[in-house]
Design a protein around this motif. Structure first.
Motif, PDB file in Angstrom:
ATOM      1  N   VAL A 205     -82.772 144.273  72.025  1.00 18.39           N
ATOM      2  CA  VAL A 205     -83.907 143.552  72.615  1.00 18.39           C
ATOM      3  C   VAL A 205     -83.476 142.877  73.917  1.00 18.39           C
ATOM      4  CG1 VAL A 205     -84.940 143.150  70.324  1.00 18.39           C
ATOM      5  CG2 VAL A 205     -83.585 141.353  71.386  1.00 18.39           C
ATOM      6  N   ASN A 206     -84.416 142.226  74.590  1.00 15.80           N
ATOM      7  CA  ASN A 206     -84.136 141.626  75.901  1.00 15.80           C
ATOM      8  C   ASN A 206     -83.105 140.513  75.840  1.00 15.80           C
ATOM      9  OD1 ASN A 206     -87.052 142.460  75.554  1.00 15.80           O
ATOM     10  ND2 ASN A 206     -86.834 142.474  77.764  1.00 15.80           N
ATOM     11  N   GLY A 207     -82.237 140.518  76.813  1.00 18.65           N
ATOM     12  CA  GLY A 207     -81.343 139.384  77.025  1.00 18.65           C
ATOM     13  C   GLY A 207     -80.215 139.199  76.031  1.00 18.65           C
ATOM     14  N   GLY A 209     -77.493 140.899  75.933  1.00 25.44           N
ATOM     15  CA  GLY A 209     -76.199 141.162  76.576  1.00 25.44           C
ATOM     16  C   GLY A 209     -75.848 142.644  76.654  1.00 25.44           C
ATOM     17  N   LYS A 210     -76.855 143.506  76.751  1.00 31.44           N
ATOM     18  CA  LYS A 210     -76.602 144.956  76.798  1.00 31.44           C
ATOM     19  C   LYS A 210     -75.845 145.360  78.064  1.00 31.44           C
ATOM     20  CE  LYS A 210     -80.901 145.896  76.463  1.00 31.44           C
ATOM     21  NZ  LYS A 210     -81.294 144.508  76.267  1.00 31.44           N
ATOM     22  N   THR A 212     -74.210 143.558  80.192  1.00 32.14           N
ATOM     23  CA  THR A 212     -72.892 142.924  80.202  1.00 32.14           C
ATOM     24  C   THR A 212     -71.938 143.688  79.285  1.00 32.14           C
ATOM     25  OG1 THR A 212     -74.104 140.848  80.394  1.00 32.14           O
ATOM     26  CG2 THR A 212     -71.771 140.686  79.900  1.00 32.14           C
ATOM     27  N   LYS A 216     -68.482 145.487  80.240  1.00 29.80           N
ATOM     28  CA  LYS A 216     -67.209 145.097  79.607  1.00 29.80           C
ATOM     29  C   LYS A 216     -66.577 146.296  78.900  1.00 29.80           C
ATOM     30  CE  LYS A 216     -68.497 140.265  78.510  1.00 29.80           C
ATOM     31  NZ  LYS A 216     -68.975 139.414  77.407  1.00 29.80           N
ATOM     32  N   ASP A 234     -81.816 151.416  82.280  1.00 32.01           N
ATOM     33  CA  ASP A 234     -82.675 150.225  82.227  1.00 32.01           C
ATOM     34  C   ASP A 234     -83.437 150.199  83.543  1.00 32.01           C
ATOM     35  OD1 ASP A 234     -83.941 147.838  82.211  1.00 32.01           O
ATOM     36  OD2 ASP A 234     -82.188 146.601  81.792  1.00 32.01           O
ATOM     37  N   ARG A 237     -85.998 146.423  84.471  1.00 29.91           N
ATOM     38  CA  ARG A 237     -85.624 145.206  85.193  1.00 29.91           C
ATOM     39  C   ARG A 237     -84.963 145.666  86.492  1.00 29.91           C
ATOM     40  NH1 ARG A 237     -81.167 141.633  84.683  1.00 29.91           N
ATOM     41  NH2 ARG A 237     -80.219 142.928  83.073  1.00 29.91           N
ATOM     42  N   GLN A 243     -76.797 145.313  88.755  1.00 32.66           N
ATOM     43  CA  GLN A 243     -75.836 144.554  87.926  1.00 32.66           C
ATOM     44  C   GLN A 243     -74.828 145.523  87.279  1.00 32.66           C
ATOM     45  OE1 GLN A 243     -78.029 142.395  84.898  1.00 32.66           O
ATOM     46  NE2 GLN A 243     -76.182 141.813  83.787  1.00 32.66           N
ATOM     47  N   GLY A 290     -84.111 146.354  77.697  1.00 33.56           N
ATOM     48  CA  GLY A 290     -84.397 145.530  76.526  1.00 33.56           C
ATOM     49  C   GLY A 290     -85.809 145.800  76.061  1.00 33.56           C
ATOM     50  N   THR A 349     -72.881 139.782  70.202  1.00 34.32           N
ATOM     51  CA  THR A 349     -72.508 138.991  71.381  1.00 34.32           C
ATOM     52  C   THR A 349     -72.716 137.495  71.124  1.00 34.32           C
ATOM     53  OG1 THR A 349     -74.742 139.195  72.255  1.00 34.32           O
ATOM     54  CG2 THR A 349     -73.130 140.818  73.002  1.00 34.32           C
ATOM     55  N   ASP A 352     -69.231 133.135  70.694  1.00 31.57           N
ATOM     56  CA  ASP A 352     -68.559 131.933  71.184  1.00 31.57           C
ATOM     57  C   ASP A 352     -69.511 130.739  71.164  1.00 31.57           C
ATOM     58  OD1 ASP A 352     -69.838 133.642  73.153  1.00 31.57           O
ATOM     59  OD2 ASP A 352     -69.313 132.120  74.644  1.00 31.57           O
ATOM     60  N   LEU A 376     -67.305 137.306  73.156  1.00 34.38           N
ATOM     61  CA  LEU A 376     -66.862 135.920  72.958  1.00 34.38           C
ATOM     62  C   LEU A 376     -66.879 135.124  74.247  1.00 34.38           C
ATOM     63  CD1 LEU A 376     -64.005 136.781  70.480  1.00 34.38           C
ATOM     64  CD2 LEU A 376     -65.877 135.212  69.996  1.00 34.38           C
ATOM     65  N   GLY A 377     -67.766 135.503  75.169  1.00 32.35           N
ATOM     66  CA  GLY A 377     -67.866 134.740  76.406  1.00 32.35           C
ATOM     67  C   GLY A 377     -68.444 135.587  77.514  1.00 32.35           C
ATOM     68  N   GLU A 378     -68.688 134.937  78.654  1.00 31.59           N
ATOM     69  CA  GLU A 378     -69.307 135.642  79.772  1.00 31.59           C
ATOM     70  C   GLU A 378     -68.284 136.314  80.681  1.00 31.59           C
ATOM     71  OE1 GLU A 378     -73.093 134.108  81.326  1.00 31.59           O
ATOM     72  OE2 GLU A 378     -72.442 132.171  80.551  1.00 31.59           O
TER      73      GLU A 378
HETATM   74  N1  LIG Z   1     -71.612 133.126  76.026  1.00 32.26           N
HETATM   75  C1  LIG Z   1     -71.801 134.451  76.080  1.00 32.26           C
HETATM   76  N2  LIG Z   1     -72.721 134.954  76.924  1.00 32.26           N
HETATM   77  C2  LIG Z   1     -72.907 136.296  76.963  1.00 32.26           C
HETATM   78  C3  LIG Z   1     -72.164 137.171  76.129  1.00 32.26           C
HETATM   79  N3  LIG Z   1     -72.588 138.441  76.382  1.00 32.26           N
HETATM   80  C4  LIG Z   1     -73.550 138.356  77.330  1.00 32.26           C
HETATM   81  N4  LIG Z   1     -73.758 137.058  77.687  1.00 32.26           N
HETATM   82  C5  LIG Z   1     -74.716 136.538  78.657  1.00 32.26           C
HETATM   83  O1  LIG Z   1     -76.035 136.862  78.246  1.00 32.26           O
HETATM   84  C6  LIG Z   1     -76.888 136.963  79.380  1.00 32.26           C
HETATM   85  C7  LIG Z   1     -77.745 138.225  79.287  1.00 32.26           C
HETATM   86  O2  LIG Z   1     -76.898 139.349  79.446  1.00 32.26           O
HETATM   87  P1  LIG Z   1     -77.427 140.766  79.963  1.00 32.26           P
HETATM   88  O3  LIG Z   1     -76.269 141.696  79.855  1.00 32.26           O
HETATM   89  O4  LIG Z   1     -78.105 140.679  81.273  1.00 32.26           O
HETATM   90  O5  LIG Z   1     -78.499 141.093  78.845  1.00 32.26           O
HETATM   91  P2  LIG Z   1     -79.399 142.396  78.678  1.00 32.26           P
HETATM   92  O6  LIG Z   1     -79.514 142.635  77.214  1.00 32.26           O
HETATM   93  O7  LIG Z   1     -78.882 143.530  79.463  1.00 32.26           O
HETATM   94  O8  LIG Z   1     -80.769 141.885  79.275  1.00 32.26           O
HETATM   95  P3  LIG Z   1     -82.140 142.734  79.571  1.00 32.26           P
HETATM   96  O9  LIG Z   1     -81.757 143.879  80.446  1.00 32.26           O
HETATM   97  O10 LIG Z   1     -83.039 141.747  80.218  1.00 32.26           O
HETATM   98  O11 LIG Z   1     -82.661 143.158  78.251  1.00 32.26           O
HETATM   99  C8  LIG Z   1     -75.974 136.926  80.595  1.00 32.26           C
HETATM  100  O12 LIG Z   1     -76.016 135.633  81.153  1.00 32.26           O
HETATM  101  C9  LIG Z   1     -74.598 137.191  80.010  1.00 32.26           C
HETATM  102  O13 LIG Z   1     -73.553 136.622  80.757  1.00 32.26           O
HETATM  103  C10 LIG Z   1     -71.192 136.594  75.224  1.00 32.26           C
HETATM  104  O14 LIG Z   1     -70.510 137.275  74.444  1.00 32.26           O
HETATM  105  N5  LIG Z   1     -71.053 135.229  75.250  1.00 32.26           N
END
Ligand SMILES: Nc1nc2c(ncn2[C@@H]2O[C@H](COP(=O)(O)OP(=O)(O)OP(=O)(O)O)[C@@H](O)[C@H]2O)c(=O)[nH]1
Length: 397
Positions: A205-207, A209-210, A212, A216, A234, A237, A243, A290, A349, A352, A376-378
């Motif tokens: 789903v959205n946001g 961390g896909k 990211t 990684k 994607d 967006r 990105q 997402g 994701t 942390d 476990l982090g950004e």
């Molecule tokens: N603290 C933390 N933040 C994370 C982690 N993985 C991703 N994020 C954060 O989550 C936010 C969303 O990450 P995206 O990778 O843009 O998410 P997405 O699922 O691709 O989003 P959409 O394309 O909008 O669906 C970003 O600010 C990332 O830095 C994690 O393991 N820990």
């Protein structure tokens, strides 16, 4: 005699000088280290251009029409390219969870500490067991695993007749490891097939961390000496492709993307795998948009992306990304996604940022699919292969 010797020496010297010149010229024309030569080998690296792609190309779509998709050039044009500018050094993947354990300890040790404090009380009566149960449920372990753990511990504590802290901790550790299930196969199917790359799709789903996670994961694979190509499916967006390409460019990995907003994601994914086959890469990672699990149209679209990609051959991994902080809601998402595309692994994701590490167990139980990676982090290297023992260790320390 001397008259004969002089011309001979002269000829030998002339041959030596000409030989050296030829060697120098040939060396100067070789591909700079790190760039693709043709055919590819596992150590080759692509030189990214703007957006991580090296040129624009128009590829055939599965339905016979054409689409504008930015595809990294084929390898021949890279021969004369300058050496890659400083790419990121990637942290070793081996032992990452151990290195990142401080993050897990910080967010989850209230769970371990709480349980240990309860279990080392002088008298463990029904009230204490109720509190243990509540603590586990609050950590999102799920009802069945919680009951199993409490029953097993209750029995063992009774049999041992011991309240020794170290002994109780040992029992809790063993029972938790059993629940997390160290026997599950958590390896990623990223081995190249004879004639085509391994294909990994990332959904969720959205946001959560896909994008990211794809970025990684590309780093993890590059560190493992694999040639990787990213597909920016994607197309929802606007910033997502950019990105993704930025993530790829940091480690010299090219990205196939569309320059048309809202382009057909199935087409971009198809073109990415096609480019991956042509360029003989090891792994193609496909980022998808997402989508909410209750939007039927969007879920159908995801099914189509997978089916179209499979015209090239079976998808090797479908990784469902779940945000650990959303707890039980993640379970509902997981069930719907699993119906549309066969999920082969979970990426959890933001572990942390939550004390609800128990979700690992709940999600594995409800889907029967292993958690393979955890975020476990950004930071760029804050993605670790999941290990049951190491995870439980971090919870209890
Ligand atoms: N603290 C933390 N933040 C994370 C982690 N993985 C991703 N994020 C954060 O989550 C936010 C969303 O990450 P995206 O990778 O843009 O998410 P997405 O699922 O691709 O989003 P959409 O394309 O909008 O669906 C970003 O600010 C990332 O830095 C994690 O393991 N820990």
């Amino acid at each position: 005699m001397n008259e004969l010797l002089l011309p001979v020496i002269f000829i030998v010297l002339a041959i030596a000088v000409i030989g050296s010149l030829i060697t120098l010229l040939v060396r100067g024309r070789r591909t700079p280290p790190g760039l693709y030569s043709s055919p590819r080998d596992p150590d080759d690296r692509v030189e990214p251009g703007p957006h991580g792609a090296t040129s624009t190309d128009v590829l055939d779509r599965p339905d016979g029409t054409t689409t504008d998709v930015l595809v990294p050039d084929d390898l021949s044009g890279l021969e004369e390219a300058p050496p890659a500018p400083g790419l990121d050094l990637v942290d070793p993947v081996q032992g990452r969870l151990a290195r990142l354990r401080a993050r897990l300890v910080r967010s989850n040790n209230a769970l371990g500490k709480g349980l240990l404090a309860l279990l080392s009380r002088d008298r463990i009566d029904e009230d204490v067991w109720d509190e243990v149960e509540e603590t586990l449920l609050l950590a999102d372990l799920g009802t069945d695993p919680t009951m199993e753990l409490v029953d097993a511990l209750r029995e063992r504590v009774k049999v041992a007749g011991s309240r020794d802290a170290a002994e109780v901790k040992g029992m809790l550790h063993e029972e938790l490891v059993k629940l997390v299930d160290p026997a599950m196969d958590r390896s990623l199917a990223t081995e190249r097939h004879v004639d085509r790359p391994a294909v990994v799709m990332v959904v969720g789903v959205n946001g959560v961390g896909k994008t990211t996670t794809v970025g990684k994961l590309a780093r993890v694979l590059v560190a493992d000496d694999k040639d990787v190509l990213l597909g920016a499916a994607d197309t929802f967006r606007a910033a997502a492709a950019e990105q993704l390409a930025t993530w790829g460019a940091r480690v010299g990995v090219p990205t196939v993307r569309s320059d048309v907003d809202g382009a057909d994601p199935a087409s971009v994914a198809f073109d990415a795998v096609k480019a991956g086959i042509e360029q003989e890469v090891d792994v193609v990672l496909i980022d998808t948009a997402g989508r909410l699990q209750n939007k039927v149209g969007l879920m159908d679209e995801l099914g189509k992306v997978k089916r179209v990609v499979e015209k090239h051959g079976a998808v090797d991994e479908v990784l469902l990304v779940l945000d650990a902080t959303t707890g039980q809601n993640g379970l509902n998402q997981a069930k719907v996604f699993a119906e549309v595309v066969d999920i082969t692994g979970i990426v959890l994701t933001k572990l942390d940022g939550t004390a609800k590490g128990g979700i690992v167990v709940a999600i594995q139980r409800s889907l029967g699919v292993p958690v393979k990676l955890i975020g476990l982090g950004e930071g760029a290297d804050d993605l670790a292969p999941f290990e049951a023992e190491e995870f439980v260790d971090a919870l209890l320390n």
